[in-house]
Scaffold this active site. Structure first.
Site, short mmCIF file in Angstrom:
data_model
loop_
_atom_site.label_atom_id
_atom_site.label_comp_id
_atom_site.label_asym_id
_atom_site.label_seq_id
_atom_site.Cartn_x
_atom_site.Cartn_y
_atom_site.Cartn_z
N PRO A 197 0.85 -1.20 0.00
CG PRO A 197 0.06 -1.00 2.19
CD PRO A 197 0.79 -1.93 1.27
CD GLN B 114 -1.69 0.07 5.18
OE1 GLN B 114 -1.46 1.16 4.70
NE2 GLN B 114 -0.74 -0.79 5.53
CB CYS C 132 2.40 5.28 7.87
SG CYS C 132 2.58 6.86 7.01
CE LYS D 246 3.81 -2.70 4.37
NZ LYS D 246 4.78 -1.70 4.84
N GLY E 87 10.48 -4.02 2.33
CA GLY E 87 11.55 -3.06 2.56
C GLY E 87 12.80 -3.36 1.76
N GLY E 88 13.17 -2.48 0.85
CA GLY E 88 14.44 -2.60 0.14
C GLY E 88 14.51 -3.69 -0.91
NE ARG F 56 8.38 5.28 -2.25
CZ ARG F 56 7.48 5.00 -1.31
NH1 ARG F 56 7.34 3.77 -0.87
NH2 ARG F 56 6.70 5.94 -0.81
#
Length: 340
Positions: A22, A75, A105, A144, A217-218, A239
């Protein structure tokens, strides 16, 4: 496949092998329509929607989605168990396959509303929220989170947080393998500066197995994501999937073992143009759709002009789905003949 079968627990659990994270202002329903063209199997997520926006605002606008998006998870952001339960109940009737609570977040706006990553300091409250959401639906309720915030000890505090989630009956955890620094770092910096600690997430998953746990992540490539499947139940890309959406076309084969004919860029552009025609008839602006498509031609000759047409021409008065065909022509004029 019918909506009911795309929402059943077995399908959703399988879909978590690969999910698209999300992302605020990005994973709206137009983005998800595009992503579903590219992967039929992955779990898609909405942007974070606050429980207050659903309960006290325009619930239909916030919850609307196309049936093609299934399986899709909603979410939620919030910290009021009663309000979260109401929002979950409303969303359940809309047909979401999973309900995920945002505890990751780090933005100032989210902190001021007492939700997001700051809730990692209040696991008992998060547990109350999870229980309330579970009482409002028979579908999966998940969380999350980060591996910690600020000066927390990521061994002790993460174990405690996760154990309390398990006691509350959470169905799965998605863990971003970085701390969130709520003091001193911007949301953008929080995506890159805190070091990744995949090993910490691997240890948590091993300790809590068989609770399903996905890592985030990453992860910038499918190869990196595949490597994590040796330790985790699933992976979540954000992303990388958004900026290079065509990588999603490989997901069904690589993560689910489902053979699919490679989808051509021309096919994607034609489907998005037809979708845009339907949406324009309902008042949607073409740039709200085209902005999610900028990375489709990455690596191809003409990609720069492709992006320019979709980002500039799509904003002009009277713009319509023809901008998508013009963008395709910038990459390869022959493809346009195949698409129209």
């Amino acid at each position: 496949m019918q909506q009911s079968t795309r929402n059943d627990a077995k399908t959703v659990k399988r879909a978590r092998r690969f999910s698209v994270a999300p992302m605020m202002d990005w994973t709206d329903r137009h983005c998800r329509f595009l992503h579903r063209l590219l992967t039929h199997e992955a779990l898609l997520f909405t942007e974070m929607v606050t429980s207050a926006a659903i309960v006290h605002g325009d619930a239909e606008r916030h919850l609307r989605f196309d049936a093609i998006e299934h399986p899709v998870a909603l979410q939620l952001g919030g910290s009021d168990p009663v309000e979260l339960a109401k929002a979950t109940r409303l969303a359940h009737d809309t047909g979401y396959a999973e309900f995920n609570l945002n505890v990751g977040c780090p933005s100032d706006r989210v902190q001021s509303g007492r939700f997001g990553a700051c809730l990692m300091a209040e696991p008992e409250l998060v547990a109350e929220c999870v229980r309330a959401m579970r009482d409002a639906t028979d579908r999966a309720v998940t969380v999350k989170c980060r591996i910690g915030i600020d000066d927390q000890d990521t061994e002790e505090s993460l174990d405690r947080f996760a154990d309390i989630m398990v006691e509350a009956g959470v169905d799965a955890l998605y863990v971003h393998a970085r701390k969130a620094w709520l003091k001193g770092l911007s949301p953008k910096e929080n995506r890159t500066i805190p070091p990744l600690d995949y090993d910490r997430v691997h240890r948590l998953r091993a300790r809590l197995s068989p609770l399903p746990m996905m890592i985030n992540g990453g992860l910038d490539t499918l190869e990196a994501a595949e490597a994590e499947m040796a330790y985790m139940d699933g992976v979540m890309l954000g992303r990388a999937a958004y900026h290079n959406p065509m990588l999603l076309a490989e997901v069904d084969q690589r993560f689910f073992g489902v053979a699919r004919e490679p989808i051509a860029l021309a096919t994607v552009m034609q489907a998005m143009a037809e979708y845009a025609d339907r949406e324009l008839a309902n008042g949607t602006r073409i740039n709200n759709i085209a902005r999610h498509m900028l990375g489709l031609a990455n690596g191809l000759p003409g990609a720069r002009q492709f992006r320019q047409i979709l980002s500039v021409d799509a904003c002009k008065p009277g713009a319509d789905s023809s901008v998508m065909y013009r963008a395709l022509e910038a990459v390869n004029p022959v493809l346009v003949a195949e698409a129209v």
